[in-house]
Design a protein around this motif. Structure first.
Motif, short mmCIF file in Angstrom:
data_model
loop_
_atom_site.label_atom_id
_atom_site.label_comp_id
_atom_site.label_asym_id
_atom_site.label_seq_id
_atom_site.Cartn_x
_atom_site.Cartn_y
_atom_site.Cartn_z
N MET A 66 0.84 -1.18 0.00
CA MET A 66 0.00 0.00 0.00
C MET A 66 0.88 1.25 0.00
O MET A 66 1.94 1.27 0.60
N ARG A 67 0.39 2.26 -0.68
CA ARG A 67 1.04 3.57 -0.69
C ARG A 67 0.07 4.57 -0.08
O ARG A 67 -1.14 4.40 -0.16
N GLU A 68 0.62 5.62 0.51
CA GLU A 68 -0.23 6.64 1.13
C GLU A 68 0.14 8.03 0.65
O GLU A 68 1.32 8.34 0.48
N ARG A 104 6.74 5.99 -0.78
CA ARG A 104 5.62 5.15 -0.30
C ARG A 104 4.62 5.96 0.52
O ARG A 104 3.44 5.65 0.53
N ARG A 105 5.10 6.97 1.22
CA ARG A 105 4.21 7.85 1.98
C ARG A 105 4.64 9.28 1.68
O ARG A 105 5.68 9.74 2.14
N THR A 143 -5.15 6.14 0.81
CA THR A 143 -4.40 4.90 0.64
C THR A 143 -4.67 4.34 -0.75
O THR A 143 -5.82 4.28 -1.18
N ALA A 202 -8.32 5.83 -4.65
CA ALA A 202 -7.85 5.81 -3.26
C ALA A 202 -8.98 5.56 -2.28
O ALA A 202 -10.15 5.84 -2.55
N SER A 207 -8.46 6.72 4.31
CA SER A 207 -8.25 5.85 5.47
C SER A 207 -8.29 6.60 6.80
O SER A 207 -8.63 6.00 7.82
#
Length: 157
Positions: free
Chosen positions: A1-3, A99-100, A137, A149, A152
């Protein structure tokens, strides 16, 4: 998962006569809000891999007041100031290696981006008060595009 974390700047002082909008500073309330936002990010373990921040004084001050988020990759991104949701999505997609990713910016672009990425529509959505945080997310291979997305987490002071 990426945020993708979207942070709207905290409350700013009203513009002084003749003052450039980029120079508007945070109010004392805004400084408190930004500190609270930093506390919330740390409490939830939301350490960004990269931060992109608008060049406006109020966004720079919001970012500074967050305190130490443990991110060594902080960049100023002129494209965030007065950006449309499409421009913000392109900017985020250009940084897909993070990733974030934390974007520190302005409305209406940020709240429209949150709505667009979550629901597929931006419209006249109004839902990010000053210093609000939206955490979106994405599946690992998902492109940053409308409706891709999940929202979240959402927080505001």
């Amino acid at each position: 998962m990426r945020e993708l974390i979207l942070l709207r700047h905290a409350h700013a002082e009203p513009p002084a006569a003749g003052q450039d909008d980029l120079a508007r500073a945070l109010s004392p309330t805004g400084l408190d809000e930004a500190r609270a936002a930093g506390d919330w990010l740390r409490e939830h373990g939301l350490k960004p891999d990269r931060v992109l921040c608008s060049p406006a004084a109020r966004t720079q001050q919001t970012l500074a007041a967050l305190g130490d988020l443990g991110c060594g990759d902080v960049r100023e991104a002129d494209a965030i100031y007065e950006a449309s949701p499409g421009t913000l999505a392109e900017l985020a997609d250009a940084h897909h290696d993070a990733r974030r990713l934390l974007l520190v910016g302005h409305n209406p672009g940020l709240e429209q981006l949150a709505a667009l990425l979550h629901s597929g529509q931006s419209g006249d959505y109004r839902g990010m008060p000053p210093a609000a945080i939206a955490v979106l997310t994405f599946a690992e291979a998902a492109a940053i595009e409308p409706g891709a997305a999940s929202l979240s987490q959402f927080w505001w002071p």
